[in-house]
Design an enzyme around this catalytic site. Structure first.
Site, PDB file in Angstrom:
ATOM      1  N   GLY A  28      37.915  57.716  49.596  1.00  0.00           N
ATOM      2  CA  GLY A  28      38.741  56.748  48.874  1.00  0.00           C
ATOM      3  C   GLY A  28      38.030  56.240  47.630  1.00  0.00           C
ATOM      4  O   GLY A  28      38.034  55.038  47.337  1.00  0.00           O
ATOM      5  N   ALA A  29      37.440  57.182  46.864  1.00  0.00           N
ATOM      6  CA  ALA A  29      36.595  56.791  45.718  1.00  0.00           C
ATOM      7  C   ALA A  29      37.374  56.699  44.415  1.00  0.00           C
ATOM      8  O   ALA A  29      36.769  56.507  43.365  1.00  0.00           O
ATOM      9  CB  ALA A  29      35.450  57.790  45.574  1.00  0.00           C
ATOM     10  N   GLY A  34      35.803  51.759  46.695  1.00  0.00           N
ATOM     11  CA  GLY A  34      35.255  53.113  46.751  1.00  0.00           C
ATOM     12  C   GLY A  34      34.822  53.618  45.383  1.00  0.00           C
ATOM     13  O   GLY A  34      33.756  54.232  45.238  1.00  0.00           O
ATOM     14  N   TYR A 189      45.995  46.791  62.087  1.00  0.00           N
ATOM     15  CA  TYR A 189      44.913  46.923  61.086  1.00  0.00           C
ATOM     16  C   TYR A 189      43.608  46.394  61.702  1.00  0.00           C
ATOM     17  O   TYR A 189      42.561  47.048  61.629  1.00  0.00           O
ATOM     18  CB  TYR A 189      45.265  46.136  59.821  1.00  0.00           C
TER      19      TYR A 189
HETATM   20  N1  NAP Z   1      40.011  44.513  49.652  1.00  0.00           N
HETATM   21  C1  NAP Z   1      39.659  43.718  50.662  1.00  0.00           C
HETATM   22  O1  NAP Z   1      39.785  42.481  50.594  1.00  0.00           O
HETATM   23  C2  NAP Z   1      39.067  44.311  51.909  1.00  0.00           C
HETATM   24  C3  NAP Z   1      38.638  43.425  52.928  1.00  0.00           C
HETATM   25  C4  NAP Z   1      38.095  43.958  54.084  1.00  0.00           C
HETATM   26  C5  NAP Z   1      37.966  45.327  54.222  1.00  0.00           C
HETATM   27  N2  NAP Z   1      38.403  46.167  53.230  1.00  0.00           N
HETATM   28  C6  NAP Z   1      38.251  47.618  53.426  1.00  0.00           C
HETATM   29  O2  NAP Z   1      37.667  48.187  52.273  1.00  0.00           O
HETATM   30  C7  NAP Z   1      38.036  49.562  52.181  1.00  0.00           C
HETATM   31  C8  NAP Z   1      38.431  49.888  50.752  1.00  0.00           C
HETATM   32  O3  NAP Z   1      39.609  49.179  50.449  1.00  0.00           O
HETATM   33  P1  NAP Z   1      39.997  48.661  48.998  1.00  0.00           P
HETATM   34  O4  NAP Z   1      40.117  47.206  49.104  1.00  0.00           O
HETATM   35  O5  NAP Z   1      39.141  49.264  47.972  1.00  0.00           O
HETATM   36  O6  NAP Z   1      41.506  49.225  48.920  1.00  0.00           O
HETATM   37  P2  NAP Z   1      42.237  50.207  47.884  1.00  0.00           P
HETATM   38  O7  NAP Z   1      41.969  49.760  46.497  1.00  0.00           O
HETATM   39  O8  NAP Z   1      43.651  50.274  48.358  1.00  0.00           O
HETATM   40  O9  NAP Z   1      41.515  51.614  48.129  1.00  0.00           O
HETATM   41  C9  NAP Z   1      41.748  52.325  49.305  1.00  0.00           C
HETATM   42  C10 NAP Z   1      41.345  53.765  49.117  1.00  0.00           C
HETATM   43  O10 NAP Z   1      41.662  54.476  50.321  1.00  0.00           O
HETATM   44  C11 NAP Z   1      42.388  55.641  49.956  1.00  0.00           C
HETATM   45  N3  NAP Z   1      43.267  56.128  51.007  1.00  0.00           N
HETATM   46  C12 NAP Z   1      44.345  55.521  51.564  1.00  0.00           C
HETATM   47  N4  NAP Z   1      44.935  56.350  52.434  1.00  0.00           N
HETATM   48  C13 NAP Z   1      44.237  57.515  52.418  1.00  0.00           C
HETATM   49  C14 NAP Z   1      44.384  58.756  53.068  1.00  0.00           C
HETATM   50  N5  NAP Z   1      45.406  59.014  53.894  1.00  0.00           N
HETATM   51  N6  NAP Z   1      43.465  59.713  52.843  1.00  0.00           N
HETATM   52  C15 NAP Z   1      42.454  59.501  51.979  1.00  0.00           C
HETATM   53  N7  NAP Z   1      42.272  58.361  51.304  1.00  0.00           N
HETATM   54  C16 NAP Z   1      43.162  57.371  51.527  1.00  0.00           C
HETATM   55  C17 NAP Z   1      43.200  55.220  48.727  1.00  0.00           C
HETATM   56  O11 NAP Z   1      43.676  56.361  48.042  1.00  0.00           O
HETATM   57  P3  NAP Z   1      45.026  56.251  47.118  1.00  0.00           P
HETATM   58  O12 NAP Z   1      44.646  55.443  45.910  1.00  0.00           O
HETATM   59  O13 NAP Z   1      45.361  57.670  46.806  1.00  0.00           O
HETATM   60  O14 NAP Z   1      46.053  55.565  47.955  1.00  0.00           O
HETATM   61  C18 NAP Z   1      42.128  54.458  47.981  1.00  0.00           C
HETATM   62  O15 NAP Z   1      41.270  55.356  47.332  1.00  0.00           O
HETATM   63  C19 NAP Z   1      39.150  49.770  53.199  1.00  0.00           C
HETATM   64  O16 NAP Z   1      38.610  50.422  54.334  1.00  0.00           O
HETATM   65  C20 NAP Z   1      39.575  48.360  53.579  1.00  0.00           C
HETATM   66  O17 NAP Z   1      40.074  48.273  54.888  1.00  0.00           O
HETATM   67  C21 NAP Z   1      38.935  45.684  52.070  1.00  0.00           C
END
Ligand code: NAP
Length: 309
Positions: A28-29, A34, A189
Site C-alpha cells: 500500500g505504498a 505507505g 476493522y
Molecule cells: N490513517 C489512520 O488514522 C490510521 C490509524 C490507525 C491505523 N491505520 C493503518 O495504517 C495503514 C495505512 O493506512 P492509511 O491511513 O495510509 O490509508 P490509505 O491512505 O487509505 O492507504 C491505504 C493503502 O492500502 C492500499 N490497499 C487497500 N486495499 C488494498 C488491496 N486490496 N490490496 C493492496 N493494497 C490495498 C491502498 O491502495 P489504493 O490506494 O489502491 O486503494 C493504499 O495504498 C492501514 O493498515 C490502516 O489500517 C491508519
C-alpha cells in the site's frame, strides 16, 4: 540518532539510519502512510519495492517521491510490484514475482489496509477487513519467508491500530468471518487490527530465533484516504478533527522508527505507538494459545501448511 518522540516525523525517527544495501517492501505504498514510509526508507538508502494494487497510482507515487527528493532518491531505488490483497491467488502471484527477483528482504512493512462501513467480501469469500488487512498479509508474509531468511537479519513491521479496542474476537475465534452475526464495520476493522497484532506476536515467536523479528504498531490518527468509504457524517467529523490529527509524515514515523532503530534489530513481539513501546491492553494478544490458534486458522483459510504443527 536524535531523540524520538510523538512529535517526530518519519525523517527524524530514522535520523542517522543507513539502509544502503538493504531491501524493503512496503504494501500500500501508493498513498498515505505507505507512500511516506517508502519515501523515507529510500531516503535512508534502501531499495524499496512498492507493492500496490494499482500500477498507475503506484507509478505516479514513485514519480512524486523521486521528484520531491532533490536527487537524494534515484528512480532505480523504487520498484513496483502488483499486489492485490483482495485475492489469495493474486497474493500468491505477487509473492512468486518478488521471489523471482531473488532479493533478500530485510524490511517487510505490512501497511496496506481498508476501513469500510459496509459488509464486503474478498474474491475468496472472506469478510473484507479480515481478508485484506489480515489474511492477505498473512499469506504474503509466509510466502516471502525464504526472502526474509535470505537477509540474515530481517524485520517485519505490521501496521495495526488502537482500533483493536473495538474488536469482538473471542478466545475460541468464533465466527471470524461474520457469517452468523449482524455486521458492524468498526468492530470488524478492530478484529482485523487485533489479528494483525496476534499475527505479529506469533510470527515473532516462530521466527525470531531464525533472525526475523516482527513488531506491530499504531500509527496515530492521521487524515489519509483510509476513511474514503465512510459516511458523510463520519467524514464531516473527520474534517473537524483534522487540527488534532498527526500529519502523514508524523503518522509514518512509528513504522519507520521500528524498521530502522538499532534497538529493534533483534527485538520483536512488541507493540508501538508514538515511536515508543506500548503495553497492550487486549488480553487476547497476550494469550499465546489464542495467537497460535489464529495462526492455525489463518493457515486453513489461506490454504498453506502449518509447518510447525
Ligand atoms: N490513517 C489512520 O488514522 C490510521 C490509524 C490507525 C491505523 N491505520 C493503518 O495504517 C495503514 C495505512 O493506512 P492509511 O491511513 O495510509 O490509508 P490509505 O491512505 O487509505 O492507504 C491505504 C493503502 O492500502 C492500499 N490497499 C487497500 N486495499 C488494498 C488491496 N486490496 N490490496 C493492496 N493494497 C490495498 C491502498 O491502495 P489504493 O490506494 O489502491 O486503494 C493504499 O495504498 C492501514 O493498515 C490502516 O489500517 C491508519
Amino acid at each position: 540518532m536524535t531523540q524520538v518522540s510523538r512529535r517526530s516525523n518519519a525523517e527524524q525517527a530514522s535520523d542517522g539510519a543507513d539502509l544502503s544495501g538493504k531491501n524493503a517492501l512496503v504494501t500500500g505504498a501508493n498513498t498515505g502512510l505507505g507512500q511516506e514510509t517508502a519515501r523515507v526508507l529510500a531516503l535512508r538508502g534502501a531499495h524499496v519495492t512498492m507493492a500496490c494494487r494499482n500500477r498507475t497510482k503506484a507509478l505516479a507515487a514513485k514519480q512524486e517521491i523521486v521528484d520531491s527528493a532533490e536527487g537524494k532518491i534515484s528512480e532505480a531505488q523504487l520498484d513496483f510490484l502488483e499486489l492485490d490483497l483482495n485475492s489469495l491467488a493474486a497474493v500468491r502471484k505477487s509473492a512468486g514475482e518478488f521471489k523471482e527477483r531473488q532479493r533478500p528482504l530485510h524490511l517487510l512493512i505490512n501497511n496496506a489496509g481498508i476501513m469500510i462501513p459496509m459488509e464486503r467480501r474478498t474474491d475468496d469469500g472472506f469478510e473484507a477487513h479480515m481478508g485484506i488487512n489480515h489474511l492477505g498479509h498473512f499469506l504474503f508474509t509466509n510466502l516471502l519467508l525464504d526472502s526474509l531468511l535470505l537477509a540474515k537479519g530481517a524485520r517485519v513491521v505490521i501496521v495495526s491500530s488502537s482500533a483493536m479496542g473495538m474488536a469482538t474476537l473471542t478466545p475460541q475465534l468464533r465466527d471470524l468471518n461474520w457469517a452468523s452475526r449482524k455486521f458492524n464495520g468498526f468492530r470488524s476493522y478492530g478484529d482485523s487490527k487485533l489479528m494483525n497484532l496476534m499475527f505479529s506476536n506469533e510470527f515473532n515467536k516462530r521466527y525470531a530465533g531464525e533472525g526475523i523479528v516482527a513488531n506491530a504498531l499504531h500509527p496515530g490518527v492521521i487524515a489519509t484516504e483510509l476513511a474514503r468509504d465512510q459516511s458523510i457524517p463520519f467524514m464531516l467529523l473527520g474534517i473537524f478533527m483534522v487540527p488534532f490529527m498527526k500529519t502523514v509524515s508524523r503518522g509514518a514515523a512509528t513504522s519507520v522508527y521500528v524498521a530502522t532503530s538499532p534497538d529493534y534489530e533483534r527485538r520483536g513481539g512488541l507493540f508501538f505507538s508514538d515511536c515508543r513501546e506500548k503495553k497492550v491492553l487486549q488480553k487476547l494478544a497476550q494469550d499465546e494459545d489464542a495467537c497460535a490458534a489464529l495462526w492455525q486458522r489463518s493457515c486453513q483459510m489461506t490454504g498453506i501448511a502449518d509447518n510447525r504443527s
